[in-house]
Design an enzyme around this catalytic site. Structure first.
Site, PDB file in Angstrom:
ATOM      1  CG  ASP A  18      50.413  48.031  36.675  1.00  0.00           C
ATOM      2  OD1 ASP A  18      49.923  49.066  37.001  1.00  0.00           O
ATOM      3  OD2 ASP A  18      50.382  47.056  36.324  1.00  0.00           O
ATOM      4  CB  SER A  21      41.552  36.313  43.467  1.00  0.00           C
ATOM      5  OG  SER A  21      42.937  35.415  42.839  1.00  0.00           O
ATOM      6  CE  LYS A  51      43.219  34.135  48.263  1.00  0.00           C
ATOM      7  NZ  LYS A  51      43.776  33.688  46.951  1.00  0.00           N
TER       8      LYS A  51
END
Length: 721
Positions: A489, A478, A503
């Protein structure tokens, strides 16, 4: 996960209360006259009202927008029967055949708020259980032959249903014999074993008899919600109170999230900073079979107990001791059990707060200092912040302070250790990312209506711009995945370890009582999935998790233990990427670091031992039968025990620690030396040590111009020209 319950801002305005009230009046089904209320459990009008609310919310406002149809009906039936008899030890094949008439009817019944099918099936289950308990108690009067060659299939989750009572009788004879042998191997006398098992079986009958209409309703509604998506669930009023306690940490306990599996209480997750985490001897997958109060009170056998009753037994006043009898995950299905002593305590922010350490890495040419920030959760003291307290605790504040301290110590790079971090505050995940990037988006959140909201770095400053790595494992979930995904990224640092949990969904808690006009009472709560996370690159963290740049060869969590292993989990998806500025760690430098890491690991005895332990654990988890021959069973247990000890001592020798003579039979906070040694001597944490070497490689190779980085002739290393 702690960040599963986000604010309602991701939800649309649900329902006009007056409309719902009218809907309830129209659809509520009166009790059938054919069912004797004094003989069997029956649904109440309140439960029928709750069913109407739940089906409406699920079909209209759940992120998945799944219609209640025959497909869901079939899944509901399978899940409900699995919840009643997960090990296929009570129902007969003829019972299952009789229930087939409901396979395409449960959806229509639920839409009419007709809950009787659930209660009819439950009553048959309860009768079958009474029959089995009577048989088990009768078998305890007999003598068992533990010299004969015989085996027992303890895992029947995918076995055929028993054809008739004779086949079920034979299965239960083996089960009772196995229970008897297990206690005998634990050192109990036969007379004591008979009394312990008699109480266990009769308690199973008593507790099943105490199941009320609300319990049946919760089980049935969760068969529905689980048929749609695994993180959506219904809480009865009693379960709602337990959930509130767990979320607020308002009662003292051991700091472990528990669940039922068959008739055992299974440890699902260890809460960072709690007594179980500090002791280090209770792990996910362990099964709790007994609970004792204090140092000497008799251990209460809790096999077959309701989960909430086991939790009530484990909870207690702060600074009091509780003893757990545990079948560890790594000992195989037949034990032996070990006893763990824990001191109850309240779990506070200070115990979950980020901590720092420094590892020195000798690269040959020089010694580099790698700072490690261990982050067990994404926390935020909401109450202190709401009061206007200028010194409130939060993840980003604490990490900012630790970064400053590590820089003062002259570290050459920093590792953010997120292993085991199940999540927490979305706000803190965003702000923590902002400590390492100048500005820009961090995560995208798409709600059930398809609207996307972008969470951005709120602070244009950067707390740390040096070499960075993020260490993750299969329990990193999460909020951890939001942070790791953003760092990856932006190419701001390297993600090291194993694929994360996966999740990427957001849940909100709906108080069903407040959905009524006027407000109702006793309807419970619905935890419903309302949104999904997406990375700035457009990729979801859902299902696949974050794939590391530098994979570790030791996988601590298998795929079936991740989100992808959950039935009906939302699939991976993607949205349009948002504009952001990537940093300097390009693919060529990443590949250079990866190949150096790979070269070390291939010749590492420590990693070979970890892989050996992983493979052995998988072998044990695949076993579904045990021998009922006492001599062979004792020999197998002793062999596994010696095997574990020998492997541990080989690892200790590799890292320069003295061997152990034996494993302690009873683990307490005083003799939990393995975890204490990890804290005092990080050499035992092989994965962290290698992660520090990986970051040292990044530091070293980043100083070489990209044009001068080449692959060695053997393809095993990256060297400067």
């Amino acid at each position: 996960m702690p960040d599963a319950c986000q604010p309602m801002r991701y939800m649309t305005n649900f329902i006009f209360r007056a409309l719902l009230t009218a809907l309830l009046l129209i659809t509520a089904t009166p009790p059938r006259a054919s069912v004797a209320a004094d003989a069997y459990l029956a649904p109440t009008q309140t439960q029928q009202q709750a069913a109407v609310l739940i089906t409406h919310l699920m079909s209209k406002y759940h992120y998945r927008r799944t219609p209640l149809d025959d497909r869901i009906s079939a899944a509901m039936l399978d899940r409900y029967l699995e919840s009643l008899d997960p090990n296929r030890s009570y129902f007969l094949a003829e019972d299952i055949a009789a229930f087939e008439k409901y396979r395409t009817e449960l959806d229509d019944s639920l839409l009419r708020a007709d809950l009787y099918p659930a209660y009819i099936m439950f009553e048959i289950f309860r009768e079958r259980l009474r029959q089995r308990v009577d048989q088990a108690c009768a078998l305890l009067q007999e003598e068992f032959d533990f010299d004969m060659e015989e085996s027992y299939r303890f895992d029947r989750s995918d076995a055929p249903w028993a054809r008739d009572r004779a086949e079920l009788d034979a299965l239960w004879r083996q089960r009772v014999k196995n229970d008897f042998l297990g206690l005998r191997l634990a050192g109990k006398a036969d007379a004591e074993i008979r009394e312990t098992l008699r109480k266990r079986y009769r308690r199973l009958e008593t507790r099943t008899a105490q199941i009320n209409a609300g319990d049946v309703f919760q089980r049935f509604m969760n068969a529905y919600t689980a048929a749609v998506e695994p993180h959506t669930s219904y809480f009865s009023p009693r379960t709602s109170e337990n959930f509130r306690i767990n979320m607020s940490l308002s009662l003292e306990g051991i700091g472990a999230v528990l669940q039922n599996e068959n008739e055992y209480t299974l440890v699902r997750r260890i809460v960072p900073g709690g007594p179980a985490d500090k002791c280090g001897q209770l792990h996910p997958g362990d099964r709790i079979t007994g609970v004792g109060q204090g140092a000497a009170e008799e251990m209460v056998d809790v096999v077959g107990w309701r989960l909430d009753d086991v939790v009530d037994l484990i909870r207690g006043p702060k600074n009091t001791q509780v003893r757990l009898q545990v079948l560890p995950k790594d000992t195989g299905p037949d034990g032996p059990a070990r006893t763990i002593g824990l001191v109850r305590n309240r779990i506070v922010l200070e115990e979950q707060a980020a901590q720092k350490s420094v590892i020195e890495v000798n690269t040959g040419a020089e010694a580099l200092k790698v700072g490690v920030i261990d982050l067990p959760a994404f926390y935020l003291d909401f109450e202190a912040r709401a009061r206007g307290d200028q010194d409130y605790r939060s993840t980003s504040r604490d990490v900012r302070r630790l970064i400053g301290e590590l820089q003062a110590e002259g570290v050459d790079g920093i590792i953010m250790d997120l292993r085991g971090n199940g999540g927490g505050s979305l706000v803190e995940a965003t702000e923590l990312t902002g400590l390492f990037i100048p500005e820009g988006p961090v995560v995208q959140v798409r709600d059930a209506g398809g609207r996307i909201e972008v969470e951005k770095d709120p602070d244009p400053g950067v707390a740390y711009s040096g070499p960075l790595a993020v260490l993750v494992d299969g329990h990193s979930a999460s909020a951890s995945e939001i942070f790791a995904g953003a760092i990856q990224d932006y190419r701001r640092g390297l993600v090291i370890g194993e694929p994360t949990y996966g999740k990427g969904t957001v849940q909100s808690i709906i108080d069903l009582d407040r959905m009524m006009d006027p407000p109702g009472e006793g309807l419970g709560q619905l935890k419903v999935t309302v949104a999904q996370f997406f990375r700035v690159s457009g990729s979801s963290t859902q299902h696949r998790g974050v794939m590391p740049d530098i994979p570790m060869p030791v996988i601590a969590v298998d795929d079936d233990e991740r989100e992808s292993g959950n039935d009906n989990a939302l699939p991976w998806a993607e949205v349009r990427p948002v504009r952001y500025h990537a940093e300097t760690i390009g693919p060529q430098l990443t590949e250079a670091v990866r190949l150096r890491h790979q070269s070390r690991v291939e010749s590492s005895e420590a990693f070979r031992l970890l892989a050996e332990a992983r493979d052995r654990q998988r072998e044990l988890e695949a076993v579904k039968t045990v021998t009922l021959n006492e001599k062979h069973r004792r020999a197998e247990q002793e062999a596994r025990k010696q095997e574990r000890l020998a492997r541990e001592n080989r690892l200790r020798a590799v890292v320069g620690l003295p061997p152990r003579d034996s494993e302690p039979e009873e683990w307490t906070e005083e003799n939990a030396v393995v975890e204490e040694e990890k804290k005092e001597d990080p050499r035992l944490d092989v994965v962290l040590q290698e992660s520090a070497r990986v970051l040292a490689d990044l530091v070293e190779l980043a100083q070489v111009p990209p044009s001068r980085v080449r692959t060695a002739g053997n393809g095993k290393d990256i060297l400067p020209d």
